[in-house]
Design a protein around this motif. Structure first.
Motif, PDB file in Angstrom:
ATOM      1  N   ALA A   1       0.833  -1.206   0.000  1.00 33.13           N
ATOM      2  CA  ALA A   1       0.000   0.000   0.000  1.00 33.13           C
ATOM      3  C   ALA A   1       0.866   1.253   0.000  1.00 33.13           C
ATOM      4  CB  ALA A   1      -0.926  -0.012   1.216  1.00 33.13           C
ATOM      5  N   ALA A   2       1.937   1.225   0.787  1.00 32.50           N
ATOM      6  CA  ALA A   2       2.848   2.375   0.817  1.00 32.50           C
ATOM      7  C   ALA A   2       3.456   2.618  -0.566  1.00 32.50           C
ATOM      8  CB  ALA A   2       3.946   2.136   1.849  1.00 32.50           C
ATOM      9  N   LEU A   3       3.792   1.547  -1.264  1.00 28.11           N
ATOM     10  CA  LEU A   3       4.371   1.688  -2.605  1.00 28.11           C
ATOM     11  C   LEU A   3       3.330   2.227  -3.587  1.00 28.11           C
ATOM     12  CD1 LEU A   3       6.443  -1.626  -2.803  1.00 28.11           C
ATOM     13  CD2 LEU A   3       7.326   0.687  -2.510  1.00 28.11           C
ATOM     14  N   LEU A   4       2.090   1.731  -3.499  1.00 32.43           N
ATOM     15  CA  LEU A   4       1.044   2.193  -4.406  1.00 32.43           C
ATOM     16  C   LEU A   4       0.759   3.685  -4.197  1.00 32.43           C
ATOM     17  CD1 LEU A   4      -1.460  -0.816  -4.269  1.00 32.43           C
ATOM     18  CD2 LEU A   4       0.203  -0.265  -6.057  1.00 32.43           C
ATOM     19  N   LEU A   5       0.853   4.135  -2.951  1.00 33.04           N
ATOM     20  CA  LEU A   5       0.645   5.562  -2.673  1.00 33.04           C
ATOM     21  C   LEU A   5       1.750   6.417  -3.289  1.00 33.04           C
ATOM     22  CD1 LEU A   5      -0.572   5.590   1.045  1.00 33.04           C
ATOM     23  CD2 LEU A   5      -1.802   6.504  -0.935  1.00 33.04           C
ATOM     24  N   ARG A   6       2.965   5.880  -3.322  1.00 29.83           N
ATOM     25  CA  ARG A   6       4.105   6.625  -3.883  1.00 29.83           C
ATOM     26  C   ARG A   6       4.064   6.681  -5.398  1.00 29.83           C
ATOM     27  NH1 ARG A   6       9.192   3.701  -2.111  1.00 29.83           N
ATOM     28  NH2 ARG A   6       9.939   4.839  -3.950  1.00 29.83           N
ATOM     29  N   ARG A   7       3.432   5.676  -6.025  1.00 32.34           N
ATOM     30  CA  ARG A   7       3.346   5.589  -7.487  1.00 32.34           C
ATOM     31  C   ARG A   7       4.724   5.636  -8.150  1.00 32.34           C
ATOM     32  NH1 ARG A   7      -0.931  10.499  -7.443  1.00 32.34           N
ATOM     33  NH2 ARG A   7      -2.789   9.410  -6.748  1.00 32.34           N
ATOM     34  N   PRO A   8       5.641   4.735  -7.798  1.00 31.83           N
ATOM     35  CA  PRO A   8       6.983   4.753  -8.417  1.00 31.83           C
ATOM     36  C   PRO A   8       6.923   4.372  -9.887  1.00 31.83           C
ATOM     37  CG  PRO A   8       6.688   2.759  -7.119  1.00 31.83           C
ATOM     38  CD  PRO A   8       5.481   3.610  -6.860  1.00 31.83           C
ATOM     39  N   ASP A   9       7.943   4.762 -10.631  1.00 39.57           N
ATOM     40  CA  ASP A   9       8.013   4.413 -12.059  1.00 39.57           C
ATOM     41  C   ASP A   9       8.360   2.943 -12.250  1.00 39.57           C
ATOM     42  OD1 ASP A   9       7.778   7.218 -13.139  1.00 39.57           O
ATOM     43  OD2 ASP A   9       9.570   7.437 -11.897  1.00 39.57           O
ATOM     44  N   VAL A  10       9.213   2.430 -11.365  1.00 37.65           N
ATOM     45  CA  VAL A  10       9.667   1.035 -11.441  1.00 37.65           C
ATOM     46  C   VAL A  10       9.351   0.365 -10.108  1.00 37.65           C
ATOM     47  CG1 VAL A  10      11.634  -0.504 -11.756  1.00 37.65           C
ATOM     48  CG2 VAL A  10      11.525   1.657 -13.027  1.00 37.65           C
ATOM     49  N   LEU A  11       8.657  -0.768 -10.166  1.00 36.73           N
ATOM     50  CA  LEU A  11       8.274  -1.492  -8.953  1.00 36.73           C
ATOM     51  C   LEU A  11       8.901  -2.887  -8.972  1.00 36.73           C
ATOM     52  CD1 LEU A  11       6.593  -1.574  -6.360  1.00 36.73           C
ATOM     53  CD2 LEU A  11       4.662  -2.397  -7.730  1.00 36.73           C
ATOM     54  N   LEU A  12       9.644  -3.219  -7.907  1.00 32.22           N
ATOM     55  CA  LEU A  12      10.281  -4.522  -7.768  1.00 32.22           C
ATOM     56  C   LEU A  12       9.586  -5.283  -6.638  1.00 32.22           C
ATOM     57  CD1 LEU A  12      14.046  -3.404  -7.833  1.00 32.22           C
ATOM     58  CD2 LEU A  12      12.570  -3.954  -9.785  1.00 32.22           C
ATOM     59  N   LEU A  13       9.112  -6.492  -6.907  1.00 31.57           N
ATOM     60  CA  LEU A  13       8.431  -7.310  -5.909  1.00 31.57           C
ATOM     61  C   LEU A  13       9.155  -8.646  -5.772  1.00 31.57           C
ATOM     62  CD1 LEU A  13       4.702  -6.817  -7.073  1.00 31.57           C
ATOM     63  CD2 LEU A  13       6.007  -5.430  -5.440  1.00 31.57           C
ATOM     64  N   ASP A  14       9.520  -9.002  -4.541  1.00 32.62           N
ATOM     65  CA  ASP A  14      10.229 -10.255  -4.298  1.00 32.62           C
ATOM     66  C   ASP A  14       9.325 -11.199  -3.505  1.00 32.62           C
ATOM     67  OD1 ASP A  14      12.078 -12.247  -4.109  1.00 32.62           O
ATOM     68  OD2 ASP A  14      13.580 -11.097  -3.007  1.00 32.62           O
ATOM     69  N   GLU A  15       8.805 -12.223  -4.173  1.00 33.27           N
ATOM     70  CA  GLU A  15       7.893 -13.207  -3.572  1.00 33.27           C
ATOM     71  C   GLU A  15       6.773 -12.511  -2.782  1.00 33.27           C
ATOM     72  OE1 GLU A  15       7.855 -16.177  -4.349  1.00 33.27           O
ATOM     73  OE2 GLU A  15       9.868 -16.811  -4.918  1.00 33.27           O
ATOM     74  N   PRO A  16       5.992 -11.657  -3.447  1.00 32.85           N
ATOM     75  CA  PRO A  16       5.012 -10.839  -2.712  1.00 32.85           C
ATOM     76  C   PRO A  16       3.843 -11.623  -2.135  1.00 32.85           C
ATOM     77  CG  PRO A  16       4.711 -10.553  -5.069  1.00 32.85           C
ATOM     78  CD  PRO A  16       5.969 -11.353  -4.890  1.00 32.85           C
TER      79      PRO A  16
END
Length: 535
Positions: free
Chosen positions: A156-171
């Motif tokens: 949720a914190a990442l979605l609020l930031r709206r980054p250009d590149v998103l890296l997810l490790d075993e989410p």
């Protein structure tokens, strides 16, 4: 500089651990817009690569360039239990400034802190609702969160930031079925660049391309995981056909070489007899002998060269066939008689509220399911003796072992052999190594320090320590065992558990894995422990 359409660029990237173990060497990768699923065997370097991209690790050589703002969701997300939800979301300063302005404080610092984000609280609540965290108030502390909820809050914190590149490790680790579905939706609708490391087949159905990391290089496959599997299956069928053809060619070349040698030997013998019979001059017979030897040498060389080339083709064909080593073990000492009680829960009430009554007999295989925060881990820890029930009694009249999610039963300063011997001190070193070979720890790999193992290797080492323990466990409890495992390792785990003959309790959200274990009872924990229909 990176190409305009490239958002992640790795050039001549190298990385090795302090003990000298090389993970990447001269590695190249370019990832553009879209959703990329990064897969590969455990130990191939997937998580290390993501950490290098995220700047958590420093390359030994080469460079990593990111086009735009980066967001990173690592494995094993945790929060300081005293932190508030708004702080974990990264919006606390903006909220405090907004409240100050609403109270009439016109200090310029507050307007700077808010910026253009006047609806930050509404956006935050909308994101929490979208991820199934609607019960979380922004002023609550994170200490009440389950492991799955912590992952969703970080996302949720990442979605609020709206980054250009998103890296997810075993989410999807630790996420229940509902939470996984919500995460799938978030991934499917992600508008920017996304790289996800996962063993979750359903999640990988939502990517645009697959990057398969093997032997220090990436092979690209267009489409989702189902399309990747179809392509690989066709490639493997072709590779296996080429191996069979190459094996046949090697055998033919061996026969041709053997036949040529027989013919040459016969010819040489005939030449000797003819020279004696005809009483040829020594000069003439010597010349004939040299000519015969030269001819024989050319013939042998030709057939030897053909055989060498055939062997090289066979090696190349074999290299194209994937060898995802299997675990096959037989554990008769873990067997338990059908009528023997292995676990009894009598009116047990656990911390945080769950209640449980249960009688487990013989070699039953139990799936323990339930939403995040329902108390599955709490129940397993209580049975293992790590927690004391608030009420009731727990009886375990057989040897038991418990494998927690964190795999913290391993001593990182000891080798794989050393860790196994902690649980079986009376077993000799050679016997331990022989058993570890069945878990794919052979030779020097058995001497590797536990602290340097990948997630999947660490899991195999922990599983070996428990299954090879003395006395052997007749009740084995596993908490989310497929977390951090690649698809080949999940197959290996299923194979290993096929050789286990005791009672088994597995807490997991991975339904395909549970179905492959031959589950005999499905138990759901939702306030109380109750039996449910097979899923």
């Amino acid at each position: 500089m990176a190409h305009p359409t490239t958002s992640v660029l790795c050039t001549e990237l190298g990385f090795e651990w302090p003990d000298g173990t090389t993970v990447l060497d001269g590695f190249h990768l370019a990832v553009g817009p879209g959703r990329t699923g990064l897969i590969g065997l455990n130990g191939s370097g997937k998580s290390t690569l993501l950490r290098l991209m995220a700047g958590e690790l420093t390359p030994t050589s080469g460079t990593v360039r990111i086009g735009g703002e980066l967001g990173y969701l690592p494995q094993g997300v945790t929060f300081d239990t005293a932190r508030q939800v708004d702080e974990a979301l990264g919006i606390r300063a903006a909220r405090e400034a907004l409240h100050a302005i609403e109270a009439g404080d016109t200090d310029e610092r507050h307007f700077t802190a808010v910026g253009d984000d006047w609806d930050v609280e509404e956006r935050a609540r909308a994101v929490l609702d979208r991820l199934g965290l609607e019960r979380l108030g922004l002023d609550r502390t994170t200490g009440e969160l389950s492991g799955g909820e912590a992952v969703l809050l970080h996302l949720a914190a990442l979605l609020l930031r709206r980054p250009d590149v998103l890296l997810l490790d075993e989410p999807t680790n630790n996420l229940d079925r509902r939470a996984r579905s919500l995460l799938y939706e978030a991934v499917a609708s992600w508008p920017g660049v996304l790289v996800v490391v996962s063993h979750d087949r359903e999640l990988l159905q939502h990517v645009d391309q697959i990057a398969d990391l093997r032997d220090g290089a990436v092979t690209w496959y267009g489409g989702n995981f189902a399309e990747y599997e179809r392509t690989v299956a066709a490639q493997q069928e072709t590779a296996e056909r080429l191996v069979r053809a190459a094996e046949g060619d090697v055998q033919r070349q061996k026969r041709d070489l053997a036949e040529a040698r027989v013919k040459l030997d016969r010819s040489a013998s005939y030449g000797k007899k003819r020279a004696v019979t005809r009483n040829d001059p020594k000069v003439f017979s010597g010349k004939l002998k040299r000519q015969a030897q030269e001819t024989a040498g050319r013939v042998r060389g030709m057939h030897t060269e053909r055989l060498t080339e055939a062997k090289e083709r066979l090696t190349a064909a074999e290299d194209a066939v994937r060898d995802d080593a299997e675990i096959r073990i037989d554990l008769p000492r873990t067997a338990v008689p059908a009528g023997r009680t292995v676990l009894h829960l009598d009116h047990v009430r656990l911390p945080y509220g769950p209640r449980a009554d249960l009688e487990l007999r013989g070699a039953e295989r139990v799936a323990l399911v339930g939403r995040n925060g329902s108390g599955k881990t709490t129940l397993l820890r209580a049975v293992a003796g790590e927690l004391t029930p608030v009420e009731g009694e727990i009886s375990t009249p057989v040897p038991l072992r418990y494998l927690p999610q964190r795999l913290d039963l391993l001593d990182d300063t000891l080798s794989v052999v050393g860790n196994v011997k902690r649980y079986a001190p009376a077993v000799g070193d050679n016997a331990v190594r022989a058993r570890l070979a069945r878990f794919q720890f052979r030779g020097g790999r058995a001497d590797q320090l536990a602290g340097t193992l990948s997630g999947g290797e660490r899991f195999r080492a922990a599983l070996a320590a428990l299954l090879l323990a003395d006395p052997p466990p007749q009740l084995l409890m596993l908490d989310e065992p497929t977390n951090n495992l690649d698809l080949a390792s999940v197959r290996q785990l299923t194979q290993a558990l096929a050789g286990y003959q005791g009672a088994l309790i597995v807490a997991s959200h991975d339904l395909p894995f549970l179905r492959g274990l031959g589950i005999t009872r499905w138990l759901e924990l939702d306030g109380t422990l109750r039996e449910v229909d097979p899923m």
